[in-house]
Design an enzyme around this catalytic site. Sequence first.
Site, PDB file in Angstrom:
ATOM      1  N   HIS A  85       0.830  -1.222   0.000  1.00 24.90           N
ATOM      2  CA  HIS A  85       0.000   0.000   0.000  1.00 24.90           C
ATOM      3  C   HIS A  85       0.859   1.265   0.000  1.00 24.90           C
ATOM      4  CE1 HIS A  85      -3.912  -2.061   0.866  1.00 24.90           C
ATOM      5  NE2 HIS A  85      -3.109  -2.954   1.424  1.00 24.90           N
ATOM      6  N   ASN A 158     -10.382  -2.728   2.599  1.00 26.47           N
ATOM      7  CA  ASN A 158     -10.079  -2.752   1.162  1.00 26.47           C
ATOM      8  C   ASN A 158     -11.352  -2.507   0.367  1.00 26.47           C
ATOM      9  OD1 ASN A 158      -7.328  -3.261   1.336  1.00 26.47           O
ATOM     10  ND2 ASN A 158      -7.546  -5.481   1.101  1.00 26.47           N
ATOM     11  N   HIS A 349      -3.651   1.138  12.214  1.00 25.63           N
ATOM     12  CA  HIS A 349      -3.394  -0.111  12.946  1.00 25.63           C
ATOM     13  C   HIS A 349      -4.740  -0.722  13.297  1.00 25.63           C
ATOM     14  CE1 HIS A 349      -2.173  -3.060  15.723  1.00 25.63           C
ATOM     15  NE2 HIS A 349      -1.939  -2.329  16.784  1.00 25.63           N
ATOM     16  N   TYR A 372       0.745  -4.301  12.139  1.00 28.19           N
ATOM     17  CA  TYR A 372       0.594  -2.865  11.877  1.00 28.19           C
ATOM     18  C   TYR A 372       1.376  -2.010  12.859  1.00 28.19           C
ATOM     19  CZ  TYR A 372      -2.660  -3.932   8.205  1.00 28.19           C
ATOM     20  OH  TYR A 372      -3.194  -4.407   7.042  1.00 28.19           O
TER      21      TYR A 372
HETATM   22 FE1  HDE Z   1      -2.527  -4.791   5.417  1.00 28.90          FE
HETATM   23  N1  HDE Z   1      -0.712  -4.038   5.884  1.00 28.90           N
HETATM   24  N2  HDE Z   1      -1.898  -6.627   5.992  1.00 28.90           N
HETATM   25  N3  HDE Z   1      -4.312  -5.620   4.829  1.00 28.90           N
HETATM   26  N4  HDE Z   1      -3.177  -3.019   4.836  1.00 28.90           N
HETATM   27  C1  HDE Z   1      -0.337  -2.761   5.744  1.00 28.90           C
HETATM   28  O1  HDE Z   1       0.798  -1.494   7.347  1.00 28.90           O
HETATM   29  C2  HDE Z   1      -0.790  -6.887   6.710  1.00 28.90           C
HETATM   30  C3  HDE Z   1      -4.673  -6.915   4.951  1.00 28.90           C
HETATM   31  C4  HDE Z   1      -4.422  -2.682   4.419  1.00 28.90           C
HETATM   32  O2  HDE Z   1      -3.164   3.507   3.996  1.00 28.90           O
HETATM   33  C5  HDE Z   1       0.992  -2.456   6.355  1.00 28.90           C
HETATM   34  O3  HDE Z   1       1.214   0.681   7.749  1.00 28.90           O
HETATM   35  C6  HDE Z   1      -0.742  -8.271   7.058  1.00 28.90           C
HETATM   36  C7  HDE Z   1      -6.097  -7.079   4.785  1.00 28.90           C
HETATM   37  C8  HDE Z   1      -4.477  -1.296   4.056  1.00 28.90           C
HETATM   38  O4  HDE Z   1      -1.569   3.302   5.479  1.00 28.90           O
HETATM   39  C9  HDE Z   1       1.385  -3.794   6.997  1.00 28.90           C
HETATM   40  C10 HDE Z   1      -1.858  -8.832   6.512  1.00 28.90           C
HETATM   41  C11 HDE Z   1      -6.569  -5.819   4.550  1.00 28.90           C
HETATM   42  C12 HDE Z   1      -3.192  -0.815   4.299  1.00 28.90           C
HETATM   43  C13 HDE Z   1       0.232  -4.686   6.625  1.00 28.90           C
HETATM   44  C14 HDE Z   1      -2.587  -7.796   5.852  1.00 28.90           C
HETATM   45  C15 HDE Z   1      -5.442  -4.929   4.571  1.00 28.90           C
HETATM   46  C16 HDE Z   1      -2.408  -1.907   4.780  1.00 28.90           C
HETATM   47  C17 HDE Z   1       2.000  -1.841   5.438  1.00 28.90           C
HETATM   48  C18 HDE Z   1      -2.262 -10.310   6.520  1.00 28.90           C
HETATM   49  C19 HDE Z   1      -8.015  -5.402   4.255  1.00 28.90           C
HETATM   50  C20 HDE Z   1      -2.700   0.592   4.036  1.00 28.90           C
HETATM   51  C21 HDE Z   1       2.194  -0.423   5.921  1.00 28.90           C
HETATM   52  C22 HDE Z   1      -2.737 -10.716   7.742  1.00 28.90           C
HETATM   53  C23 HDE Z   1      -8.910  -5.660   5.329  1.00 28.90           C
HETATM   54  C24 HDE Z   1      -2.989   1.496   5.187  1.00 28.90           C
HETATM   55  C25 HDE Z   1       1.365  -0.309   7.084  1.00 28.90           C
HETATM   56  C26 HDE Z   1      -2.535   2.890   4.862  1.00 28.90           C
HETATM   57  C27 HDE Z   1      -1.074  -1.792   5.157  1.00 28.90           C
HETATM   58  C28 HDE Z   1       0.161  -5.957   7.023  1.00 28.90           C
HETATM   59  C29 HDE Z   1      -3.788  -8.037   5.139  1.00 28.90           C
HETATM   60  C30 HDE Z   1      -5.592  -3.525   4.320  1.00 28.90           C
HETATM   61  C31 HDE Z   1       2.733  -4.361   6.600  1.00 28.90           C
HETATM   62  C32 HDE Z   1       0.352  -8.958   7.860  1.00 28.90           C
HETATM   63  C33 HDE Z   1      -6.899  -8.387   4.914  1.00 28.90           C
HETATM   64  C34 HDE Z   1      -5.682  -0.525   3.534  1.00 28.90           C
HETATM   65  O5  HDE Z   1       1.458  -3.693   8.380  1.00 28.90           O
END
Ligand code: HDE
Length: 721
Positions: A85, A158, A349, A372
């Site tokens: 993202h 999402n 987070h 997060y």
């Molecule tokens: Fe994320 N995801 N994600 N994700 N995600 C990040 O956090 C992660 C997942 C989503 O505009 C990271 O600050 C794991 C689902 C958005 O700043 C990180 C897993 C959904 C954003 C991270 C998921 C999301 C992130 C990268 C599997 C929809 C952007 C930078 C369990 C419900 C937020 C950060 C923004 C961002 C980890 C799966 C949505 C690495 C481990 C499911 C919208 O922490």
Amino acid sequence: MPRNRSNGTPRDGLPGAGMGKEEQLHQYQARPEDELLTTNQGVRIPHTDDSLKAGERGPTLMEDFHFREKITHFDHERIPERVVHARGSGAHGYFQVYESLADLTSASFLQDPNKKTPVFVRFSTVLGSRGSADTVRDVRGFATKFYTDEGVFDLVGNNIPVFFIQDAIKFPDIIHAGKPEPHHEIPQAATAHDTFWDFICLMPESMHVIMWALSDRAIPRSYRMMEGFGVHTFRLVNAERTSHFVKFHWKPLLGVHSLVWDEAQQLAGKDPDYHRRDLWEAIQQGDYPEYEFGIQVLNEEDEHKFPFDILDATKIWPEELIPVRRVGKMTLNRNPENFFAETEQVAFHIGHLVPGIDVTDDPLLQGRLFSYLDTQLLRLGGPNFAEIPINKSVAPVRNNQRDGFHRAQIDHGRTAYFPNTLGLGCPALAAPADGYVHFPEPVEGVKIRRRSEKFKDYFSQARLFYRSLSEPEQRHLIDAARFELGRVESPVVRQRMIAMLDLVDRELATRVAERIGVEPPTGEGVEIRDAAGEALQRREVKAEKGRAVEVSPALSQMNTVKGSIQSRRVAVLLGQGFEGEQFVALKTRLEEGGAHPDVISLALGVVKASDGTPVPVDKSSQVAASVLYDAVCIPGGAEHVQALSELDEVDVFLCEAFRHGKPIGVVAEAQELLPPNVKGPGVIVGGSDLAGFVEQFVAAIGQHRFPEREGARGGVGNSRR
Ligand code: HDE
């Protein structure tokens, strides 16, 4: 007024306003103190164009602290981009609940319809780097920070309601597979390459989200025209500590609309900032994006009533079974002041929860609760990121956490521990009724690396999605699969993907196979196994009344909100000598409906109507392109039509608008400009009844697109078969 606030640009009413540029630049002595250039220590600087040197042609001196500070700060300007993202755009706004949800939750921002809770939203793509194009095929992030009076609540969702994997431990794998391949770092922001499909062809649980990612949902027309989903099952807990399971939704008031693939690809080159610009300009023009907040609510006792497991993030709750109740609205009405300070530094987070909202044991959600917080420590350089203004709670923050990189708060007193007497027991504990208390869900079990049996139905909902789409949407999905898999070099991966698609739908798999150089599916030959090693067979799960559905109309974009032309961009092509009355009638009606007509002509400046009235030109035909607009129209006028007929760009404009299914409106002589195959639904030709023509054209824009035209001669990337 604090010093260092301004960048020194003269503003109205301040010294320098009303002067020539040259004069303004030399008015530094007359400027107020806060407009003068200083070092970070507040020392005023009279010269920043030459470094300090030993003689005019001599070496630069170490003692030039201004030079060293400026360059050092520049050298350290970048922070790590988000690992996923990275590419995003943000906006401020507010949220209001329609009626109290006290029966379901104690969260204070969901009680009072008169309360406006400030929000900051960041939309994003998943795979691309910070500088990648907006319109790539990808899932979009939809992350909302609610600054509630009980603390920050983040809904990190999402635009697609299901995820690729069921357990967070697989997240690094799916992301590594989708990111550019490590040996040559190709391709940027695209899943159309071997490693991604190599992973997917071994990952049956991803087939449901793959259907969504291949559909039009993955190329939205605008962030303002896409849904948002919390994806996981959460809990709402009321003051009596009664819990309900809940799914969160955002429903855009403008409806759900998409680009077509050829258009999305062109936009990636013509305007890589297309979605960012759209969001920014919409807010600037007062077209505030609005989304209704929806909840699907399930009683605790119904947890096991459905064929899917509610803890499985690869499953939806079909809206026809559990309706979405619209309970509030979010309005985005302010652009950020500074991209880095706000959109880049915002830290979401999923564990930022407020009393009344709780999590469940969804293994994907549980992993995110770790990730997060962890990722912010690296990205924002330490544990004090909650003090950055965009992340700061509006509720007071008091605790015994101390120090660390970039601590902004000055903590008072001797005590930084609990309990204490020296600090008079402060900060004291909240009463349980006021503070966050985790829902006392009973938990029992043996330690085991396995998932629940019910997680294993990987294909029913993939099939439900595919079969709920209209014919053009299915066609788009098939074309997307042909494109993505057509780019895969490994025949083994391509063949396995056909076997996987076959488990969703035989016809779908056959039509994709036809174009990617592999055998059509037979149900034999390639064995598909799940994570537990179990071989998977084709099977149709029978829909049972009240527990499952065979089709879900809510999944098709054909059934979305239509009719409004609010905020739509319309190209008006003009040459010298156009019919002024027709132009004015079109422009007036479009603006009344909230659309934004742009005058496009050969050159910037003005273009004149047949009666000599000048009209300002918004874009030259070299800069404008059909892909930047929702519709195109051309009024009549012999001289102007003659002028336009000599421009190649006009022909290209009309052909592209046609291919992409966009409304086209031409009046009188202008119909001569239509290439021979440009006719059919959505191509409106006006004659003597000007008012009637304008209304028909406006109605066509309200329909968004005319996919029934696709596949006609000149269609790109879309085929009837
Ligand atoms: Fe994320 N995801 N994600 N994700 N995600 C990040 O956090 C992660 C997942 C989503 O505009 C990271 O600050 C794991 C689902 C958005 O700043 C990180 C897993 C959904 C954003 C991270 C998921 C999301 C992130 C990268 C599997 C929809 C952007 C930078 C369990 C419900 C937020 C950060 C923004 C961002 C980890 C799966 C949505 C690495 C481990 C499911 C919208 O922490």
